[in-house]
Write a protein that holds these residues in place. Sequence first.
Motif, mmCIF file in Angstrom:
data_model
loop_
_atom_site.group_PDB
_atom_site.id
_atom_site.type_symbol
_atom_site.label_atom_id
_atom_site.label_comp_id
_atom_site.label_asym_id
_atom_site.label_seq_id
_atom_site.Cartn_x
_atom_site.Cartn_y
_atom_site.Cartn_z
ATOM 1 N N UNK A 15 0.882 -1.081 0.061
ATOM 2 C CA UNK A 15 0.205 -0.370 -0.180
ATOM 3 C C UNK A 15 0.252 0.978 -0.091
ATOM 4 N N UNK A 16 0.619 2.200 -0.989
ATOM 5 C CA UNK A 16 1.179 4.153 -0.594
ATOM 6 C C UNK A 16 2.156 3.847 -1.104
ATOM 7 N N UNK A 17 3.085 4.151 -0.151
ATOM 8 C CA UNK A 17 4.624 4.449 -0.657
ATOM 9 C C UNK A 17 5.845 3.856 0.351
ATOM 10 N N UNK A 18 5.024 2.092 0.357
ATOM 11 C CA UNK A 18 5.996 1.546 0.328
ATOM 12 C C UNK A 18 6.191 0.770 -0.431
ATOM 13 N N UNK A 19 7.393 -0.357 0.316
ATOM 14 C CA UNK A 19 7.878 -1.041 -0.503
ATOM 15 C C UNK A 19 8.352 -2.286 0.412
ATOM 16 N N UNK A 20 8.224 -3.384 -0.185
ATOM 17 C CA UNK A 20 8.665 -5.185 0.164
ATOM 18 C C UNK A 20 9.909 -5.976 0.491
ATOM 19 N N UNK A 21 10.607 -5.103 1.440
ATOM 20 C CA UNK A 21 12.197 -5.966 0.888
ATOM 21 C C UNK A 21 13.248 -6.925 2.126
ATOM 22 N N UNK A 22 13.349 -7.902 0.649
ATOM 23 C CA UNK A 22 13.833 -9.086 1.521
ATOM 24 C C UNK A 22 15.370 -9.055 1.466
ATOM 25 N N UNK A 23 15.748 -9.313 3.179
ATOM 26 C CA UNK A 23 16.791 -8.467 3.770
ATOM 27 C C UNK A 23 18.088 -9.710 2.457
ATOM 28 N N UNK A 24 19.000 -8.836 2.720
ATOM 29 C CA UNK A 24 20.248 -9.789 2.205
ATOM 30 C C UNK A 24 20.553 -10.751 3.589
ATOM 31 N N UNK A 25 21.316 -11.795 2.855
ATOM 32 C CA UNK A 25 22.085 -12.879 3.801
ATOM 33 C C UNK A 25 23.310 -12.431 4.280
ATOM 34 N N UNK A 26 23.455 -11.681 5.535
ATOM 35 C CA UNK A 26 25.178 -11.437 6.065
ATOM 36 C C UNK A 26 25.467 -12.671 6.078
ATOM 37 N N UNK A 27 26.967 -12.640 5.710
ATOM 38 C CA UNK A 27 27.846 -13.149 6.156
ATOM 39 C C UNK A 27 28.270 -13.095 8.094
ATOM 40 N N UNK A 28 28.144 -14.439 8.282
ATOM 41 C CA UNK A 28 27.986 -14.188 9.967
ATOM 42 C C UNK A 28 29.402 -14.196 10.636
ATOM 43 N N UNK A 29 30.957 -13.846 9.506
ATOM 44 C CA UNK A 29 31.495 -13.509 10.621
ATOM 45 C C UNK A 29 32.294 -12.332 10.052
ATOM 46 N N UNK A 30 33.484 -11.236 11.045
ATOM 47 C CA UNK A 30 34.031 -10.090 10.574
ATOM 48 C C UNK A 30 34.468 -10.556 9.785
ATOM 49 N N UNK A 31 34.943 -8.863 9.217
ATOM 50 C CA UNK A 31 36.263 -8.380 8.228
ATOM 51 C C UNK A 31 37.395 -8.949 9.280
ATOM 52 N N UNK A 32 37.585 -9.073 10.355
ATOM 53 C CA UNK A 32 38.722 -9.530 11.752
ATOM 54 C C UNK A 32 38.427 -11.305 12.112
ATOM 55 N N UNK A 33 37.814 -11.390 10.985
ATOM 56 C CA UNK A 33 37.475 -12.956 11.514
ATOM 57 C C UNK A 33 36.964 -13.782 12.670
ATOM 58 N N UNK A 34 36.327 -12.844 13.569
ATOM 59 C CA UNK A 34 35.181 -13.437 14.036
ATOM 60 C C UNK A 34 33.642 -13.624 14.245
#
Length: 125
Positions: A15-34
């Motif tokens: 409805x109206x000015x809204x959008x339905x977004x499917x979230x991206x699956x983020x990697x669960x590992x940080x850049x430093x490896x945690x």
Amino acid sequence: MELTSDNKLKNIIIVGDRVLIKPMKETQKTASGIYLPPGVQEKERVQSGYIVKAGPGYPIPHSVEEEDWKPEDEKVKYIPLQAKEGDLAIFLQKGAFEVQYNKEKYFIVPQSSILMLEREEDLFD
């Protein structure tokens, strides 16, 4: 009717000015490896995902002086959204509403909470 990847969102109307977004699956590992537990990234202020459905836009109120003989569907007019289906959206978590549909997580986001869009097609045709 059997649900498939093609028609599972067919009956959803945004409805109206809204959008339905499917979230991206983020990697669960940080850049430093945690490795981060699930839920840590979900609490971030900025999220990203792909737009799977978009509403018609901002409704324009019709004037009282319009002709009454016109069919009802011709009286409603909208200013279209900049966001389109298939765009990658970066949006503010604060303005989004999380919903579950067919055991999948989606966000309903007003266009005002979208910070940036990435579109595959050339913007300068």
